[in-house]
Design a protein around this motif. Structure first.
Motif, PDB file in Angstrom:
ATOM      1  N   VAL A 296       0.927  -1.131   0.091  1.00 56.68           N
ATOM      2  CA  VAL A 296      -0.107  -0.056  -0.147  1.00 56.68           C
ATOM      3  C   VAL A 296       0.889   1.077  -0.111  1.00 56.68           C
ATOM      4  O   VAL A 296       0.721   2.263  -0.502  1.00 56.68           O
ATOM      5  CB  VAL A 296      -0.959  -0.245   1.171  1.00 56.68           C
ATOM      6  CG1 VAL A 296      -1.677   1.306   1.335  1.00 56.68           C
ATOM      7  CG2 VAL A 296      -1.862  -1.307   1.014  1.00 56.68           C
ATOM      8  N   ARG A 300      -0.249   0.804  -5.489  1.00 60.16           N
ATOM      9  CA  ARG A 300      -1.699   0.160  -5.279  1.00 60.16           C
ATOM     10  C   ARG A 300      -1.706  -1.123  -5.747  1.00 60.16           C
ATOM     11  O   ARG A 300      -1.640  -1.799  -6.680  1.00 60.16           O
ATOM     12  CB  ARG A 300      -2.556   1.002  -6.397  1.00 60.16           C
ATOM     13  CG  ARG A 300      -3.964   0.249  -6.647  1.00 60.16           C
ATOM     14  CD  ARG A 300      -4.911   0.976  -7.570  1.00 60.16           C
ATOM     15  NE  ARG A 300      -6.291   0.481  -7.766  1.00 60.16           N
ATOM     16  CZ  ARG A 300      -6.571  -0.417  -8.416  1.00 60.16           C
ATOM     17  NH1 ARG A 300      -5.914  -0.770  -9.532  1.00 60.16           N
ATOM     18  NH2 ARG A 300      -7.866  -0.956  -8.539  1.00 60.16           N
ATOM     19  N   HIS A 302      -3.355  -5.106  -5.897  1.00 55.95           N
ATOM     20  CA  HIS A 302      -4.890  -5.595  -5.987  1.00 55.95           C
ATOM     21  C   HIS A 302      -4.550  -7.009  -6.060  1.00 55.95           C
ATOM     22  O   HIS A 302      -3.288  -7.426  -6.202  1.00 55.95           O
ATOM     23  CB  HIS A 302      -5.645  -4.952  -7.177  1.00 55.95           C
ATOM     24  CG  HIS A 302      -4.822  -4.482  -8.200  1.00 55.95           C
ATOM     25  ND1 HIS A 302      -5.045  -5.175  -9.391  1.00 55.95           N
ATOM     26  CD2 HIS A 302      -3.925  -3.752  -8.590  1.00 55.95           C
ATOM     27  CE1 HIS A 302      -4.261  -4.720 -10.368  1.00 55.95           C
ATOM     28  NE2 HIS A 302      -3.575  -3.969  -9.900  1.00 55.95           N
ATOM     29  N   ASN A 382     -10.582   2.685   3.550  1.00 55.43           N
ATOM     30  CA  ASN A 382     -11.780   2.734   2.936  1.00 55.43           C
ATOM     31  C   ASN A 382     -11.413   4.087   1.760  1.00 55.43           C
ATOM     32  O   ASN A 382     -12.598   4.514   1.123  1.00 55.43           O
ATOM     33  CB  ASN A 382     -12.999   3.112   3.381  1.00 55.43           C
ATOM     34  CG  ASN A 382     -13.575   1.949   3.952  1.00 55.43           C
ATOM     35  OD1 ASN A 382     -13.043   0.711   3.837  1.00 55.43           O
ATOM     36  ND2 ASN A 382     -14.376   2.003   5.286  1.00 55.43           N
ATOM     37  N   ALA A 384      -8.329   5.341  -1.366  1.00 54.59           N
ATOM     38  CA  ALA A 384      -7.078   4.960  -1.801  1.00 54.59           C
ATOM     39  C   ALA A 384      -6.105   6.043  -1.392  1.00 54.59           C
ATOM     40  O   ALA A 384      -5.001   6.112  -1.099  1.00 54.59           O
ATOM     41  CB  ALA A 384      -6.653   5.008  -3.376  1.00 54.59           C
ATOM     42  N   GLU A 385      -6.518   7.246  -1.461  1.00 51.43           N
ATOM     43  CA  GLU A 385      -5.735   8.580  -1.108  1.00 51.43           C
ATOM     44  C   GLU A 385      -5.581   8.863   0.412  1.00 51.43           C
ATOM     45  O   GLU A 385      -4.677   9.347   0.685  1.00 51.43           O
ATOM     46  CB  GLU A 385      -6.510   9.735  -1.542  1.00 51.43           C
ATOM     47  CG  GLU A 385      -7.989   9.851  -0.690  1.00 51.43           C
ATOM     48  CD  GLU A 385      -9.146   9.293  -1.473  1.00 51.43           C
ATOM     49  OE1 GLU A 385     -10.233   9.705  -1.333  1.00 51.43           O
ATOM     50  OE2 GLU A 385      -8.720   8.499  -2.290  1.00 51.43           O
ATOM     51  N   ARG A 387      -4.062   6.135   2.063  1.00 54.12           N
ATOM     52  CA  ARG A 387      -3.089   5.044   2.449  1.00 54.12           C
ATOM     53  C   ARG A 387      -1.829   5.525   3.054  1.00 54.12           C
ATOM     54  O   ARG A 387      -1.288   4.574   4.113  1.00 54.12           O
ATOM     55  CB  ARG A 387      -2.733   4.129   1.107  1.00 54.12           C
ATOM     56  CG  ARG A 387      -1.706   4.849   0.196  1.00 54.12           C
ATOM     57  CD  ARG A 387      -1.299   3.943  -1.076  1.00 54.12           C
ATOM     58  NE  ARG A 387      -0.646   4.678  -1.961  1.00 54.12           N
ATOM     59  CZ  ARG A 387      -0.785   5.383  -2.984  1.00 54.12           C
ATOM     60  NH1 ARG A 387      -2.339   5.411  -3.214  1.00 54.12           N
ATOM     61  NH2 ARG A 387      -0.024   5.914  -3.938  1.00 54.12           N
ATOM     62  N   PRO A 408      -6.046  -2.674   3.097  1.00 57.77           N
ATOM     63  CA  PRO A 408      -5.951  -1.673   2.127  1.00 57.77           C
ATOM     64  C   PRO A 408      -7.321  -1.316   1.127  1.00 57.77           C
ATOM     65  O   PRO A 408      -7.296  -1.695   0.154  1.00 57.77           O
ATOM     66  CB  PRO A 408      -4.892  -2.215   1.132  1.00 57.77           C
ATOM     67  CG  PRO A 408      -5.034  -3.694   1.064  1.00 57.77           C
ATOM     68  CD  PRO A 408      -5.311  -3.899   2.568  1.00 57.77           C
ATOM     69  N   THR A 409      -8.438  -1.204   1.942  1.00 53.19           N
ATOM     70  CA  THR A 409      -9.933  -1.060   1.289  1.00 53.19           C
ATOM     71  C   THR A 409      -9.923   0.328   0.716  1.00 53.19           C
ATOM     72  O   THR A 409      -9.313   1.517   1.366  1.00 53.19           O
ATOM     73  CB  THR A 409     -10.974  -1.002   2.374  1.00 53.19           C
ATOM     74  OG1 THR A 409     -10.445  -0.254   3.459  1.00 53.19           O
ATOM     75  CG2 THR A 409     -11.079  -2.395   2.934  1.00 53.19           C
ATOM     76  N   ARG A 410     -10.357   0.480  -0.443  1.00 52.33           N
ATOM     77  CA  ARG A 410     -10.427   1.617  -1.373  1.00 52.33           C
ATOM     78  C   ARG A 410     -11.718   2.200  -1.449  1.00 52.33           C
ATOM     79  O   ARG A 410     -11.892   3.384  -1.946  1.00 52.33           O
ATOM     80  CB  ARG A 410      -9.908   1.352  -2.811  1.00 52.33           C
ATOM     81  CG  ARG A 410      -8.657   0.581  -2.972  1.00 52.33           C
ATOM     82  CD  ARG A 410      -7.907   0.546  -4.452  1.00 52.33           C
ATOM     83  NE  ARG A 410      -9.077   0.288  -5.313  1.00 52.33           N
ATOM     84  CZ  ARG A 410      -9.349  -1.259  -5.413  1.00 52.33           C
ATOM     85  NH1 ARG A 410      -8.680  -2.063  -4.761  1.00 52.33           N
ATOM     86  NH2 ARG A 410     -10.137  -1.789  -6.354  1.00 52.33           N
ATOM     87  N   ASP A 471     -14.208   1.114 -10.212  1.00 52.94           N
ATOM     88  CA  ASP A 471     -12.681   1.098  -9.847  1.00 52.94           C
ATOM     89  C   ASP A 471     -11.939   2.330 -10.149  1.00 52.94           C
ATOM     90  O   ASP A 471     -10.755   2.404 -10.470  1.00 52.94           O
ATOM     91  CB  ASP A 471     -11.849  -0.075 -10.483  1.00 52.94           C
ATOM     92  CG  ASP A 471     -12.298  -1.441  -9.925  1.00 52.94           C
ATOM     93  OD1 ASP A 471     -12.578  -1.307  -8.660  1.00 52.94           O
ATOM     94  OD2 ASP A 471     -12.362  -2.431 -10.571  1.00 52.94           O
ATOM     95  N   GLY A 472     -12.613   3.449  -9.995  1.00 51.55           N
ATOM     96  CA  GLY A 472     -11.933   4.896 -10.008  1.00 51.55           C
ATOM     97  C   GLY A 472     -12.031   5.373 -11.417  1.00 51.55           C
ATOM     98  O   GLY A 472     -11.306   6.621 -11.635  1.00 51.55           O
TER      99      GLY A 472
END
Length: 548
Positions: A296, A300, A302, A382, A384-385, A387, A408-410, A471-472
């Motif tokens: 993380v 990123r 996954h 929860n 990504a920013e 982390r 590492p939940t996004r 997914d963003g």
């Protein structure tokens, strides 16, 4: 006489993948049975099979595209380029690599793709493959797949002229077979068990398929000693770390260099393969959460897979055994709304509400960890920013003696999935692994409203448009939130799913999608898929979607 291409072309690469998959399919049980190094977990053959299966699927996708384009009216037939084909093979292996040997095989194929794609002949491609694979392993050991790969490259390199692909492939196969036969004398654990290296045995199968692909003839079936004999665990290596952690990682070279150092200090069997921003990371560790957290911090991660190395079916001992006590573990979760905070609190988690435009600082998260009053804490950021913020908070808490793991939940829907499988009575690492797996199996989408005109991956949006992000990435642009949500659901469920989670926000600045229509659509259109709906309250996105 069969046709014998003097260099690899796209058709030969396709045949190579197909034959390698078929051969590993026949031999994987025997390869599994002799798997004693680096961990005697009996899955090397299966891992290699799955890695090659992913490579073959990627190659078939290239040929499927060729077939479509060749029949388009008014277009000339399109022949797959060998560079595109070998790159697809290597990329497919990278994203589908399993286990230690599968990860190394992916790097070997990457080396082949680099040189063949540049117009080099097979000997140069095999040499590059061997060098890349050895460089990818933190601590190379002789008597393994690396030794076999090096011997294959040396044997092929002695062929003159180097453009004679058939002779080079046969020489590589024979060199690999001789090297494999010698592995029990190079690695003590193999000698004690009376077997050759399982990864090297799998590589020999792949090289045999290469011979068949370029020559039209199967290689001579000369025997390899010590194969196909189930190995008792008593003959295997001593116990090592408790978990195997594998994930794909999007990160730059500098971050990956730091990651290698950190993971090397955490465990062993470290292999990091890939490049150009996409990597496959493999390591054996006792602290699975720390290995994932390192990813993380680097970028990123996954497709996270964590395997617990049991002994005879019994769970491995907790690397940090502690007495069981009530309230010894807590979960801290960041959520975008009061409604979700209440929901998480009802599930026993301590929630930190992220206000619009005001993400929590590391001190706020560290304080929430402290106020949980538990010696073990699982943190769900929860987003990504968050982390780096979450990592800083965890470091603060660890300095005070609290054991913290970050899953590492996004998105909030991943946090809900992780929270649903949380069991405080499990050992800490097992709980973190289960929560990480649940989060990783949940695909995420979000509905939001565009603030200005902008270019997106789905086209140009105008201020006020409803955007459906998967997914963003923007996948759908529309005016009606419910219609956009339906389109997003159909795209996500096209890849399969068993449970849809809908998290509805407040109706501002656009009306919220109609949950009844979404639930009915899922029920009527996607059979055997369940739906659960939550209301997040103010401050949350228009709609969050999770598909498990």
């Amino acid at each position: 006489m069969p046709q014998t291409p003097q260099n690899l072309d796209a058709a030969a690469v396709r045949t190579w993948c197909a034959k390698a998959l078929a051969t590993l399919g026949r031999e994987r049980a025997d390869i599994d049975a002799i798997n004693v190094y680096p961990v005697a977990d009996g899955d090397t053959g299966t891992n290699l099979y799955l890695t090659v299966e992913s490579a073959a699927q990627a190659v078939e996708a290239v040929f499927a595209a060729h077939g479509t384009r060749a029949h388009e009216p008014g277009t000339a037939a399109y022949e797959p380029d060998v560079a595109d084909t070998v790159r697809a093979m290597a990329h497919g292996a990278l994203i589908g690599a399993r286990g230690n040997s599968g990860t190394i095989l992916a790097q070997l194929l990457r080396g082949v793709a680099e040189r063949v794609g540049a117009g080099d002949h097979l000997p140069g491609a095999l040499r590059r493959a061997a060098v890349l694979a050895r460089d990818a392993v933190a601590h190379p050991v002789e008597g393994t797949i690396l030794t076999v790969a090096g011997a294959a490259a040396d044997a092929a390199g002695a062929v003159e002229p180097p453009e004679d692909t058939v002779r080079a492939a046969r020489a590589a196969y024979e060199g690999a077979r001789a090297a494999l036969d010698a592995t029990p004398g190079q690695l003590a654990v193999l000698g004690r068990a009376g077997v050759v290296d399982a990864g090297g045995r799998g590589l020999l199968a792949v090289l045999g398929a290469l011979v068949a692909a370029v020559s039209g003839q199967e290689p001579a079936p000369g025997p390899v000693r010590h194969t196909g004999v189930p190995v008792p665990r008593a003959a295997c290596a001593d116990g090592g770390p408790a978990f195997e952690v594998i994930y794909l990682l999007e990160a730059d070279d500098t971050a990956v260099a730091r990651l290698r150092s950190r993971l090397d200090a955490l465990g062993d069997s470290l292999v990091v393969v890939g490049g150009d921003g996409l990597w496959n990371v493999h390591v054996h560790v006792d602290d699975a959460g720390a290995a994932i957290e390192a990813g993380v911090e680097a970028g990123r991660p996954h497709r996270i897979r964590v395997t617990h190395f049991g002994t005879g079916g019994a769970p491995a001992p907790d690397p940090l055994p502690r007495p069981r006590e009530e309230g010894r573990r807590a979960v801290v979760v960041v959520v975008p709304g009061e409604g979700l905070a209440e929901l998480c609190a009802g599930a026993g988690a301590r929630a930190v509400v992220a206000r619009p435009g005001e993400p929590p600082a590391s001190g706020e998260l560290a304080d929430a960890i402290r106020r949980a009053h538990a010696p073990e804490v699982v943190l769900l950021p929860n987003a990504a920013e968050l982390r780096h913020t979450a990592s800083a908070a965890a470091d603060q808490a660890r300095a005070e003696g609290i054991r913290v793991a970050i899953v590492p939940t996004r998105a909030a829907v991943q946090g809900l999935a992780a929270l649903a499988v949380h069991e405080p009575d499990r050992r800490f690492d097992e709980d973190v692994v289960a929560m990480t797996a649940a989060a990783g199996a949940t695909r995420c989408a979000e509905l939001t409203v565009a603030e200005r005109q902008s270019w997106t991956s789905a086209g140009v949006c105008q201020a006020g448009d409803v955007l459906g992000l998967i997914d963003g990435d923007v996948a759908v642009i529309g005016g009606d939130p419910t219609e956009v949500a339906l389109a997003v659901l159909d795209r996500m469920l096209a890849a399969g799913g068993e449970l849809v989670t809908l998290v509805l926000g407040d109706a501002a600045p656009a009306p919220a999608p109609a949950p009844e229509r979404l639930e009915r659509h899922v029920r009527d259109t996607h059979l055997a898929v369940d739906t659960v709906t939550y209301h997040a309250g103010r401050g949350s996105p228009l709609l969050l979607i999770g598909v498990e």
